[in-house]
Scaffold this motif. Structure first.
Motif, PDB file in Angstrom:
ATOM      1  N   ARG A 375       0.831  -1.196   0.000  1.00 16.67           N
ATOM      2  CA  ARG A 375       0.000   0.000   0.000  1.00 16.67           C
ATOM      3  C   ARG A 375       0.869   1.251   0.000  1.00 16.67           C
ATOM      4  O   ARG A 375       1.917   1.285   0.625  1.00 16.67           O
ATOM      5  CB  ARG A 375      -0.914   0.003   1.214  1.00 16.67           C
ATOM      6  CG  ARG A 375      -1.954  -1.126   1.175  1.00 16.67           C
ATOM      7  CD  ARG A 375      -2.943  -1.016   2.304  1.00 16.67           C
ATOM      8  NE  ARG A 375      -3.919  -2.098   2.240  1.00 16.67           N
ATOM      9  CZ  ARG A 375      -4.944  -2.213   3.075  1.00 16.67           C
ATOM     10  NH1 ARG A 375      -5.131  -1.318   4.035  1.00 16.67           N
ATOM     11  NH2 ARG A 375      -5.788  -3.229   2.964  1.00 16.67           N
ATOM     12  N   GLY A 376       0.357   2.310  -0.659  1.00 14.28           N
ATOM     13  CA  GLY A 376       1.084   3.575  -0.728  1.00 14.28           C
ATOM     14  C   GLY A 376       1.940   3.631  -1.964  1.00 14.28           C
ATOM     15  O   GLY A 376       2.186   2.637  -2.634  1.00 14.28           O
ATOM     16  N   ARG A 405      -4.048   3.351  -4.796  1.00 11.87           N
ATOM     17  CA  ARG A 405      -5.037   4.154  -4.105  1.00 11.87           C
ATOM     18  C   ARG A 405      -4.838   4.004  -2.609  1.00 11.87           C
ATOM     19  O   ARG A 405      -4.194   3.056  -2.138  1.00 11.87           O
ATOM     20  CB  ARG A 405      -6.447   3.721  -4.513  1.00 11.87           C
ATOM     21  CG  ARG A 405      -6.704   3.947  -6.002  1.00 11.87           C
ATOM     22  CD  ARG A 405      -8.125   3.619  -6.384  1.00 11.87           C
ATOM     23  NE  ARG A 405      -9.051   4.544  -5.767  1.00 11.87           N
ATOM     24  CZ  ARG A 405     -10.322   4.657  -6.130  1.00 11.87           C
ATOM     25  NH1 ARG A 405     -10.801   3.895  -7.097  1.00 11.87           N
ATOM     26  NH2 ARG A 405     -11.129   5.516  -5.528  1.00 11.87           N
ATOM     27  N   PRO A 406      -5.377   4.928  -1.843  1.00 11.84           N
ATOM     28  CA  PRO A 406      -5.173   4.856  -0.382  1.00 11.84           C
ATOM     29  C   PRO A 406      -5.679   3.566   0.249  1.00 11.84           C
ATOM     30  O   PRO A 406      -5.173   3.143   1.295  1.00 11.84           O
ATOM     31  CB  PRO A 406      -5.946   6.072   0.143  1.00 11.84           C
ATOM     32  CG  PRO A 406      -5.948   7.025  -1.001  1.00 11.84           C
ATOM     33  CD  PRO A 406      -6.039   6.179  -2.233  1.00 11.84           C
ATOM     34  N   ASP A 407      -6.677   2.911  -0.366  1.00 13.16           N
ATOM     35  CA  ASP A 407      -7.193   1.673   0.229  1.00 13.16           C
ATOM     36  C   ASP A 407      -6.348   0.468  -0.119  1.00 13.16           C
ATOM     37  O   ASP A 407      -6.706  -0.670   0.214  1.00 13.16           O
ATOM     38  CB  ASP A 407      -8.642   1.444  -0.219  1.00 13.16           C
ATOM     39  CG  ASP A 407      -8.758   1.350  -1.729  1.00 13.16           C
ATOM     40  OD1 ASP A 407      -7.724   1.464  -2.424  1.00 13.16           O
ATOM     41  OD2 ASP A 407      -9.883   1.156  -2.217  1.00 13.16           O
ATOM     42  N   SER A 444      -4.072   8.126  -7.239  1.00 16.12           N
ATOM     43  CA  SER A 444      -2.842   8.901  -7.078  1.00 16.12           C
ATOM     44  C   SER A 444      -2.240   9.190  -8.437  1.00 16.12           C
ATOM     45  O   SER A 444      -2.272   8.345  -9.331  1.00 16.12           O
ATOM     46  CB  SER A 444      -1.839   8.112  -6.224  1.00 16.12           C
ATOM     47  OG  SER A 444      -0.595   8.728  -6.225  1.00 16.12           O
TER      48      SER A 444
END
Length: 451
Positions: A375-376, A405-407, A444
């Motif tokens: 993630r990230g 994405r953030p999720d 993002s």
């Protein structure tokens, strides 16, 4: 002819412009002396006959002859300056011409060749207006000094005869100097035009070479994208199928055989696509007639991904629109690359594919879950896959956004414009009624691909 003379002089060690002018000065001096001595012999014989002298009468003395030769040599030596300072060269030769008329007998008139070469040089090497003015001034000065000295056949005349001869001398001087200067102007203009034409040819050759190199780079980039898309998609599927067959070979031989058949099928498809790309590289005569993928091939692409073990859910929103073949190929290749990335980096996780026709063009959304450890944003340079997808989107006037994405999900969004000249193809999948897109966090803007 000029180039041949330059090569001959260069072979003799005379390579600079000043050295060539010195050789020219020597040639002009020798020619001037020979001409004036020949004219002297003719004048002596005619003068002897006119004055009743015998055939061997001496009219021109040895000191006079030596003075004439010295003036001619000094006047010709001034031609060394004809390129560096043509106006000064002309002024010195005019002074030499006046001195020559002063030392010559009254019945002799001789226009030294050095003055013609100097006037030509003023026209050829001086600025245009300045050269013509200098030639005209030189002619007037020479005529005025000739009037003052009474030389050149003017001595002993008076009244109307003197005025007529003086006017004739002025006109002859103007024609001589201005004519030579205009010839120099013509030669200088022609030389300038030829130099400009050569420069244009050289620039055109450089531009053509640059365009050819750019075309080669663009074609290499296009071929590299095709090879990457073909190899990355099919080979990643082969790797997944081979791993599955290895796990099932002992527990479930039938499923292992099915995986091997899928590997063989994908291997053949990969070879066919590679033959197509290699045929394009070889030339039109070696290109195999294989159609490029379109949106009509998307269902088969999704079926291949499902057969390789991926959990793919596809949807279509809005009414399918007409798209250009190049745009359809771009959408197909981007979806192919996104499925390959999902298979490599998110094996066993669901992949959501959405074709949205509600926008001014077509918007492709591909989303798949990612492991928590990924993630990230991922640091590092953008991969070839993301770069290739971005280049494809740019070539058809579209935009591409890819990143985490953030999720934790990985997201790819491709937007391409419509084209009324394209051929309509249905895409298959579950067609939903047009409805507002589900709210969510914007992807993002990073274009990094997962390792």
């Amino acid at each position: 002819m000029t180039e041949v003379l330059r090569r001959w002089l260069a072979a003799g060690g005379i390579r600079t412009a000043t050295a060539r002018d010195a050789v020219l000065a020597g040639v002009v001096a020798a020619a001037s002396v020979a001409l004036v001595l020949g004219i002297e012999q003719l004048a002596v014989s005619e003068a002897g006959s006119a004055f009743g002298a015998g055939p061997g009468a001496v009219v021109v003395t040895a000191p006079e002859r030596a003075a004439v030769v010295a003036v001619l040599v000094a006047q010709s030596a001034c031609l060394v300056l004809r390129r560096r300072d043509p106006v000064t060269c002309l002024a010195l030769t005019v002074l030499g011409q006046v001195a020559l008329l002063a030392v010559l007998p009254a019945y002799l008139s001789f226009q030294a060749p050095a003055t013609l070469v100097a006037a030509y040089s003023v026209g050829a090497y001086a600025p245009r207006r300045r050269g013509l003015v200098a030639a005209a001034v030189a002619a007037v000065v020479q005529a005025l000094l000739l009037f003052a000295l009474g030389g050149g056949g003017l001595l002993g005349t008076s009244g109307a005869a003197y005025a007529a001869q003086a006017s004739s001398a002025l006109v002859n001087a103007l024609l001589t100097y201005l004519g030579a200067a205009l010839v120099g102007e013509y030669v200088a203009t022609r030389r300038s035009l030829l130099a400009e034409l050569r420069d244009r040819v050289r620039r055109a050759e450089r531009e053509r070479a640059a365009l050819a190199a750019q075309a080669v780079l663009e074609e290499r980039g296009r071929m590299a994208r095709e090879l990457h898309d073909v190899a990355a998609h099919h080979l990643s599927g082969i790797v997944v199928q081979a791993a599955a067959a290895e796990r099932l070979v002992d527990r479930d031989p039938e499923r292992a055989k099915e995986s091997m058949r899928r590997i063989r099928s994908q291997g053949r498809e990969t070879l066919d696509n590679l033959r197509l790309v290699v045929g394009l590289l070889r030339g039109p005569g070696d290109t195999e007639a294989a159609p490029q993928p379109t949106l009509a091939d998307v269902p088969g692409l999704l079926a291949d991904a499902r057969a390789a073990g991926a959990d793919v859910q596809d949807q279509t929103r809005g009414d399918p629109c007409a798209l250009a073949p190049s745009t359809q190929l771009t959408v197909y290749r981007v979806l192919q690359e996104a499925l390959s990335n999902a298979r490599r980096h998110g094996t066993g996780r669901r992949v959501e594919v959405l074709l949205d026709y509600r926008e001014p063009g077509l918007v492709l959304h591909v989303r798949n879950a990612a492991p928590a450890a990924e993630r990230g944003p991922v640091p590092g340079p953008a991969s070839h896959g993301i770069v290739g997808m971005t280049e494809r989107a740019t070539m058809v006037g579209g935009t591409l956004t890819a990143g985490p994405r953030p999720d934790g999900a990985w997201y790819v969004r491709l937007a391409v414009p419509r084209s009324p000249r394209a051929v309509h193809h249905a895409t298959g999948g579950t067609v939903l009624p047009a409805a507002p897109e589900e709210p969510g966090v914007a992807p993002s803007p990073t274009t990094e691909e997962r390792p």
